[in-house]
Design an enzyme around this catalytic site. Structure first.
Site, short mmCIF file in Angstrom:
data_model
loop_
_atom_site.label_atom_id
_atom_site.label_comp_id
_atom_site.label_asym_id
_atom_site.label_seq_id
_atom_site.Cartn_x
_atom_site.Cartn_y
_atom_site.Cartn_z
N SER A 189 0.85 -1.41 0.05
CA SER A 189 -0.19 -0.01 0.14
C SER A 189 0.79 1.21 0.00
O SER A 189 2.01 1.15 0.57
CB SER A 189 -0.82 0.02 1.34
OG SER A 189 -0.02 0.21 2.36
N LYS A 190 0.26 2.05 -0.45
CA LYS A 190 1.02 3.68 -0.62
C LYS A 190 1.52 3.97 0.53
O LYS A 190 2.47 4.71 0.83
CB LYS A 190 -0.11 4.68 -1.15
CG LYS A 190 -0.19 4.76 -2.60
CD LYS A 190 -0.61 6.15 -3.04
CE LYS A 190 -1.99 5.90 -3.60
NZ LYS A 190 -2.78 7.07 -3.94
#
Ligand code: GLU
Length: 485
Positions: free
Chosen positions: A256-257
């Site tokens: 995830s970012k």
């Protein structure tokens, strides 16, 4: 049989490292077997798709050297390679109605209100099945068709079996993949506006494009029964489906970012070399038979073996990538290394110039004036971190609060990493916490740059970027806490 594989990104955002990983596997598989690698854009979710995203995805994959044999930009015999263009040619509609004619799909006239009531009731009843209640499934087909033809709003849903078990042996998984049909929803195939859903479009396109192997992420395993069933009912040759592990953050959560930069273009901008990125991706879940960790694309194509792929969720480890990157950079000859140095500077110079200009005397000052922007980390001293009037524990608490606040805002994606937004966030936190801006600004500046003086604080915070700034804040907090004990 000529192998034909594809990467089918949806252009809804930045080019994702997960897309690059799947593209790399498909590309290797095609090249290894003398087959073709196809790029198809899946843009049926028009509200979320954009041309800019499509352009970026293509350019990022090209940067990695994963050249395709057919695709939106180069065409090919089985085009067009963009689903919205295929939709405009009526390619999906006919298959949806063929399924209706065969009794394998049906028009559904339920309103959005009814669907949400049904769902709310299922949730309230703690029902084991949450989904469409198949209200329209058994309407008289002739009546349903007449209603649809008369213009009544409808979708087309799949009429999959209600009982029995689906089973499929994926070559990378020991156990067959099984699913009870009763647990599956009557999937929408054609939406009320006539656009196909991903499920119908992907199955139709894979067949019409002659795809022999669908190598994709395991998040699509749940859709596999629907895809195979649809293909069979439409009389298509069924490709072999292979589901590979999703990339993970070091803590094993889905990449995830928030925890890892996921945008390929970020890596490019940071100066990662495409050959290093490709080498690193090739080490995820896969290894060189001689356990070598440093090899080029020719070698990769020589040793790639899909059957040796480990689906256990390979960890995207930035440290390892950085290590591979360093090896590749140091291998460059002098001319290539010089070109790379110029490229790295050029790419960021426009953005940095306003920050550097007021402090420069010589052109070469850029090297030391911007070192904290390019370097991996900084080494602030405790004495510098603690502003006048605060002690180490107070500074640690304040920086920790600020760090948490930034992490939260970034993860909820309600903070664009821009100068004014960052300044507003920090200033409002000052008010809320009763901090003197001067003090927290000073601590923040030192945590980010390792120095007491820097270009304007929020321009600096912006230029450093969230993926470097947040770990620096966390490191400063740790340093101050160690000081206390
Ligand atoms: N458009 C889908 C995605 O972006 C492709 C899934 C598939 O490969 O079937 O993930």
């Amino acid at each position: 049989m000529t192998v034909r594989v594809r990467i089918a990104p949806s252009p809804t955002g930045d080019p994702h490292v997960g897309t690059a990983y799947i593209a790399m596997l498909n590309w290797c598989f095609a090249r290894r077997h003398g087959g073709q690698f196809i790029l198809r854009l899946e843009d049926t979710d028009q509200g979320r798709c954009s041309q800019a995203s499509a352009d970026n995805i293509l350019s990022a994959l090209r940067w990695l050297g994963l050249e395709w044999d057919e695709g939106p930009d180069i065409g090919g015999a089985r085009g067009p390679y963009v689903q919205s263009q295929r939709h405009a040619q009526g390619m999906y509609h006919q298959y949806a109605w063929q399924l209706v004619e065969q009794g394998d799909a049906y028009p559904c006239f339920c309103s959005a209100e009814r669907l949400s009531e049904v769902r709310a009731q299922q949730v309230a009843d703690k029902s084991s099945f949450i989904g469409y209640d198949r209200h329209c499934r058994d309407l008289d087909p002739a009546v349903a068709r007449a209603r649809a033809e008369a213009g009544e709003a409808h979708v087309i849903r799949m009429k999959a079996p209600l009982d029995g078990t689906f089973s499929y042996t994926d070559r990378l998984r020991g156990q067959p993949v099984t699913k009870q049909w009763a647990e599956l929803d009557d999937q929408v195939l054609l939406k009320a506006d006539g656009w196909p859903t991903y499920h119908l479009a992907a199955v139709v396109d894979d067949a019409l494009m002659g795809i022999t192997h669908v190598i994709r992420a395991e998040e699509w395993l749940n859709s596999l029964p629907k895809h195979i069933w649809l293909g069979e009912r439409l009389g298509f040759a069924i490709p072999e489906y292979v589901h590979v592990g999703l990339l993970r953050n070091p803590d094993k959560s889905k990449i995830s970012k928030r925890k890892n930069p996921t945008n390929l273009l970020w890596y490019k901008a940071q100066g990662f070399l495409p050959q290093a990125m490709l080498n690193f991706l090739a080490l995820l879940g896969h290894s060189h038979p001689d356990e070598r960790e440093f090899f080029d694309r020719e070698e990769l194509l020589r040793i790639f073996d899909l059957d040796r792929l480990n689906v256990g969720g390979p960890v995207f480890d930035l440290q390892k990538l950085t290590h591979v990157q360093g090896q590749w950079l140091r291998e460059l000859d002098d001319a290539a290394l010089k070109a790379e140095i110029h490229r790295c500077l050029d790419e960021r110079l426009d953005e940095l110039l306003p920050l550097l200009r007021p402090r420069m005397t010589f052109g070469g000052d850029v090297t030391w004036l911007s070192d904290f922007i390019f370097s991996d980390g900084v080494s602030p001293s405790v004495a510098d971190l603690v502003p006048k009037g605060w002690d180490a524990p107070t500074t640690a608490r304040a920086l920790e609060t600020l760090h948490k606040r930034l992490v939260k805002a970034v993860s909820k994606e309600d903070l664009p990493w821009q100068v004014t937004a960052l300044e507003e966030l920090v200033r409002s936190l000052c008010e809320q916490q009763g901090w003197q801006p001067k003090q927290i600004f000073s601590a923040l500046r030192v945590a980010l740059t390792g120095r007491n003086q820097s270009p304007p604080l929020f321009d600096t915070l912006h230029a450093i970027g969230q993926h470097k700034a947040l770990p620096r804040l966390a490191a400063a907090v740790e340093l101050l806490k160690r000081q206390r004990s």
